[in-house]
Design a protein around this motif. Structure first.
Motif, PDB file in Angstrom:
ATOM      1  N   ASN A 265      -3.112   9.278  -5.611  1.00 29.60           N
ATOM      2  CA  ASN A 265      -4.536   8.960  -5.596  1.00 29.60           C
ATOM      3  C   ASN A 265      -4.826   7.582  -5.006  1.00 29.60           C
ATOM      4  OD1 ASN A 265      -5.239  11.399  -6.854  1.00 29.60           O
ATOM      5  ND2 ASN A 265      -4.846  10.537  -8.892  1.00 29.60           N
ATOM      6  N   PHE A 266      -3.786   6.795  -4.855  1.00 33.17           N
ATOM      7  CA  PHE A 266      -3.999   5.420  -4.393  1.00 33.17           C
ATOM      8  C   PHE A 266      -4.524   5.378  -2.963  1.00 33.17           C
ATOM      9  CE2 PHE A 266      -2.583   1.457  -2.398  1.00 33.17           C
ATOM     10  CZ  PHE A 266      -3.070   0.519  -3.289  1.00 33.17           C
ATOM     11  N   LEU A 267      -4.013   6.231  -2.098  1.00 32.63           N
ATOM     12  CA  LEU A 267      -4.374   6.189  -0.677  1.00 32.63           C
ATOM     13  C   LEU A 267      -5.538   7.108  -0.323  1.00 32.63           C
ATOM     14  CD1 LEU A 267      -0.834   6.019   1.001  1.00 32.63           C
ATOM     15  CD2 LEU A 267      -2.464   4.156   0.623  1.00 32.63           C
ATOM     16  N   THR A 268      -6.240   7.614  -1.314  1.00 31.83           N
ATOM     17  CA  THR A 268      -7.429   8.415  -1.014  1.00 31.83           C
ATOM     18  C   THR A 268      -8.546   7.519  -0.502  1.00 31.83           C
ATOM     19  OG1 THR A 268      -8.226   8.202  -3.299  1.00 31.83           O
ATOM     20  CG2 THR A 268      -6.817  10.103  -2.775  1.00 31.83           C
ATOM     21  N   SER A 269      -9.444   8.105   0.270  1.00 26.01           N
ATOM     22  CA  SER A 269     -10.521   7.315   0.874  1.00 26.01           C
ATOM     23  C   SER A 269     -11.398   6.650  -0.184  1.00 26.01           C
ATOM     24  CB  SER A 269     -11.381   8.210   1.771  1.00 26.01           C
ATOM     25  OG  SER A 269     -11.944   9.287   1.026  1.00 26.01           O
ATOM     26  N   GLY A 270     -11.665   7.359  -1.265  1.00 29.31           N
ATOM     27  CA  GLY A 270     -12.495   6.791  -2.323  1.00 29.31           C
ATOM     28  C   GLY A 270     -11.846   5.602  -2.986  1.00 29.31           C
ATOM     29  N   ASN A 271     -10.544   5.673  -3.233  1.00 30.86           N
ATOM     30  CA  ASN A 271      -9.848   4.562  -3.883  1.00 30.86           C
ATOM     31  C   ASN A 271      -9.714   3.374  -2.943  1.00 30.86           C
ATOM     32  OD1 ASN A 271      -8.283   3.696  -6.353  1.00 30.86           O
ATOM     33  ND2 ASN A 271      -6.721   3.408  -4.787  1.00 30.86           N
ATOM     34  N   LEU A 272      -9.439   3.630  -1.666  1.00 34.18           N
ATOM     35  CA  LEU A 272      -9.356   2.533  -0.697  1.00 34.18           C
ATOM     36  C   LEU A 272     -10.699   1.811  -0.577  1.00 34.18           C
ATOM     37  CD1 LEU A 272      -7.216   4.183   2.130  1.00 34.18           C
ATOM     38  CD2 LEU A 272      -6.476   2.505   0.425  1.00 34.18           C
ATOM     39  N   ARG A 273     -11.783   2.576  -0.665  1.00 34.95           N
ATOM     40  CA  ARG A 273     -13.103   1.958  -0.641  1.00 34.95           C
ATOM     41  C   ARG A 273     -13.307   1.080  -1.873  1.00 34.95           C
ATOM     42  NH1 ARG A 273     -17.634   6.259  -0.779  1.00 34.95           N
ATOM     43  NH2 ARG A 273     -16.769   6.421  -2.897  1.00 34.95           N
TER      44      ARG A 273
ATOM     45  N   PHE B  37       0.832  -1.209   0.000  1.00 31.38           N
ATOM     46  CA  PHE B  37       0.000   0.000   0.000  1.00 31.38           C
ATOM     47  C   PHE B  37       0.866   1.259   0.000  1.00 31.38           C
ATOM     48  CE2 PHE B  37      -3.452  -2.810   0.779  1.00 31.38           C
ATOM     49  CZ  PHE B  37      -4.621  -2.115   0.524  1.00 31.38           C
ATOM     50  N   LEU B  38       1.952   1.252   0.776  1.00 31.24           N
ATOM     51  CA  LEU B  38       2.825   2.425   0.831  1.00 31.24           C
ATOM     52  C   LEU B  38       3.533   2.661  -0.500  1.00 31.24           C
ATOM     53  CD1 LEU B  38       4.437   2.095   4.382  1.00 31.24           C
ATOM     54  CD2 LEU B  38       2.667   3.714   3.638  1.00 31.24           C
ATOM     55  N   ILE B  39       3.977   1.577  -1.136  1.00 27.62           N
ATOM     56  CA  ILE B  39       4.674   1.724  -2.418  1.00 27.62           C
ATOM     57  C   ILE B  39       3.756   2.336  -3.469  1.00 27.62           C
ATOM     58  CG2 ILE B  39       5.686   0.443  -4.343  1.00 27.62           C
ATOM     59  CD1 ILE B  39       6.891  -1.475  -2.312  1.00 27.62           C
ATOM     60  N   PHE B  40       2.553   1.801  -3.585  1.00 27.25           N
ATOM     61  CA  PHE B  40       1.609   2.346  -4.559  1.00 27.25           C
ATOM     62  C   PHE B  40       1.195   3.768  -4.187  1.00 27.25           C
ATOM     63  CE2 PHE B  40       0.623  -2.138  -5.843  1.00 27.25           C
ATOM     64  CZ  PHE B  40       0.949  -1.992  -7.184  1.00 27.25           C
ATOM     65  N   GLY B  41       1.124   4.041  -2.878  1.00 26.43           N
ATOM     66  CA  GLY B  41       0.794   5.390  -2.441  1.00 26.43           C
ATOM     67  C   GLY B  41       1.855   6.396  -2.829  1.00 26.43           C
ATOM     68  N   LEU B  42       3.125   5.976  -2.782  1.00 21.42           N
ATOM     69  CA  LEU B  42       4.213   6.863  -3.190  1.00 21.42           C
ATOM     70  C   LEU B  42       4.254   7.036  -4.703  1.00 21.42           C
ATOM     71  CD1 LEU B  42       7.064   5.591  -0.826  1.00 21.42           C
ATOM     72  CD2 LEU B  42       5.760   7.725  -0.628  1.00 21.42           C
TER      73      LEU B  42
END
Length: 362
Positions: free
Chosen positions: A61-69, A52-57
């Motif tokens: 947009n990866f770690l946004t609440s909408g995408n996590l949902r 999750f951290l790698i894709f977030g870096l």
């Protein structure tokens, strides 16, 4: 001259008792090593956080609440079907028919609602019952006909998929009632119903596996069918129940698919076969049986969902997803086996211990 006949019968019983005691002591030894198993399980969570951290870096947009949902929703079907697969793998079996069951249940349920005019609630329970029947048939083939799980479920995979085509002549079903879609594809307090359903099913499965006699019997069956049978476990009944449970959860997964796409496709569940098995394996389910974790399966499903979502955000071609998924499964199994000293390559020493004991008493 009649005295020697009495000791001859006792050594056989004694040897069985010795075997049971040795295996129970071995099982007790495994229980004492729970901290190491927990450390192994911790590695799965660490891997998930790292992914999750790698894709977030790489993409903010990866770690946004909408995408996590979206990730949680996309992983819901894999998680639901994977829960059933986890029970099957713990018993030392495999179920290759879950994707076909999901397709069959989905298309049959949609046909009941659209063509037969049944209520969504009735169709929902009818679909779950159909999944139970399909799973129970798998269990009966394995226990009563003594077919290997791989062969039995490979055959029923084709049979159930064929039934899915026969129901509608291979045509999809549209115009799914809104009430049905609302039941499985809406939001409660901002949380998708599919995610809530996964959480509820996961808690129930965890309680069933870890807090009931049935769950203990499932683990015992996977550890050693002979020892479980000697302990009074009805192994055949356990297996039938486990495959029936797998069918129920596969059916529920098929219903969620129908609600998500607002249509029923004859092969909609097929792509979830390998990913559901991968979720369980990544989560720590041992393909040799006797070991599996409900929470690990959920994390495995999330890892696969994150990989798919992250690759899409990075504009990576979709066919690379299969390569990445396969690599993740291989690495997860390799790390699990390596942490246990590669038990698949170790020779069992139990038969060598039994022979000297019987010869000595004789």
């Amino acid at each position: 001259m009649s005295q020697p006949t009495l000791p001859k019968n006792d050594p056989g019983k004694d040897s069985q008792n010795i075997l049971v005691k040795e295996r129970s002591e071995a099982a007790a030894g495994k229980r004492r090593t729970r901290p190491t198993l927990n450390l192994q399980a911790l590695g799965i969570y660490i891997a998930a956080v790292v992914i999750f951290l790698i894709f977030g870096l790489l993409n903010p947009n990866f770690l946004t609440s909408g995408n996590l949902r979206d990730i949680a929703v996309s992983a819901s079907v894999n998680a639901i079907i994977g829960l059933g697969i986890t029970f099957v793998i713990i018993t030392g079996g495999i179920d290759l028919s879950v994707g076909s069951i999901a397709s069959f249940v989905g298309i049959a349920t949609a046909t009941l609602m659209v063509n037969a005019g049944t209520s969504p609630l009735f169709a929902l329970f009818a679909g779950i019952a159909l999944g139970l029947v399909c799973g129970a048939i798998n269990g009966l083939l394995i226990t009563k006909l003594k077919l290997p799980p791989f062969i039995a479920t490979l055959g029923t995979m084709s049979i159930y998929q064929g039934f899915a085509y026969v129901v509608t002549d291979g045509k999809p079903v549209y115009n799914i009632p809104k009430d049905f879609v609302f039941m499985l594809n809406s939001y409660v307090g901002g949380i998708p119903v599919a995610v809530i359903l996964v959480a509820v099913l996961a808690v129930l499965c965890w309680l069933l596996l870890r807090r009931t006699v049935f769950g203990q019997n499932v683990i015992a069956t996977g550890g050693s069918e002979e020892t479980a049978w000697l302990s009074g476990v009805r192994v055949d009944r356990v297996k039938i129940a486990v495959y029936a449970l797998s069918g129920v959860l596969a059916g529920i997964g098929g219903l969620v698919i129908v609600a998500r796409i607002n249509a029923a496709q004859t092969d909609a569940g097929s792509p979830y076969l390998l990913t559901a098995i991968a979720s369980a394996v990544i989560g720590g389910a041992n393909l040799m049986g006797g070991e599996g974790r409900i929470a690990g399966t959920l994390v495995g499903a999330l890892i696969l969902g994150a990989l798919t979502n992250g690759l899409v955000l990075l504009n990576v071609p979709s066919f690379y997803e299969q390569i990445v998924t396969g690599l993740v499964v291989v690495i997860a199994v390799a790390l699990d086996q390596g942490s246990k000293g590669w038990p698949l390559f170790k020779k069992k020493s139990h038969p060598q211990k039994e022979v000297p004991q019987t010869e000595a008493t004789a």
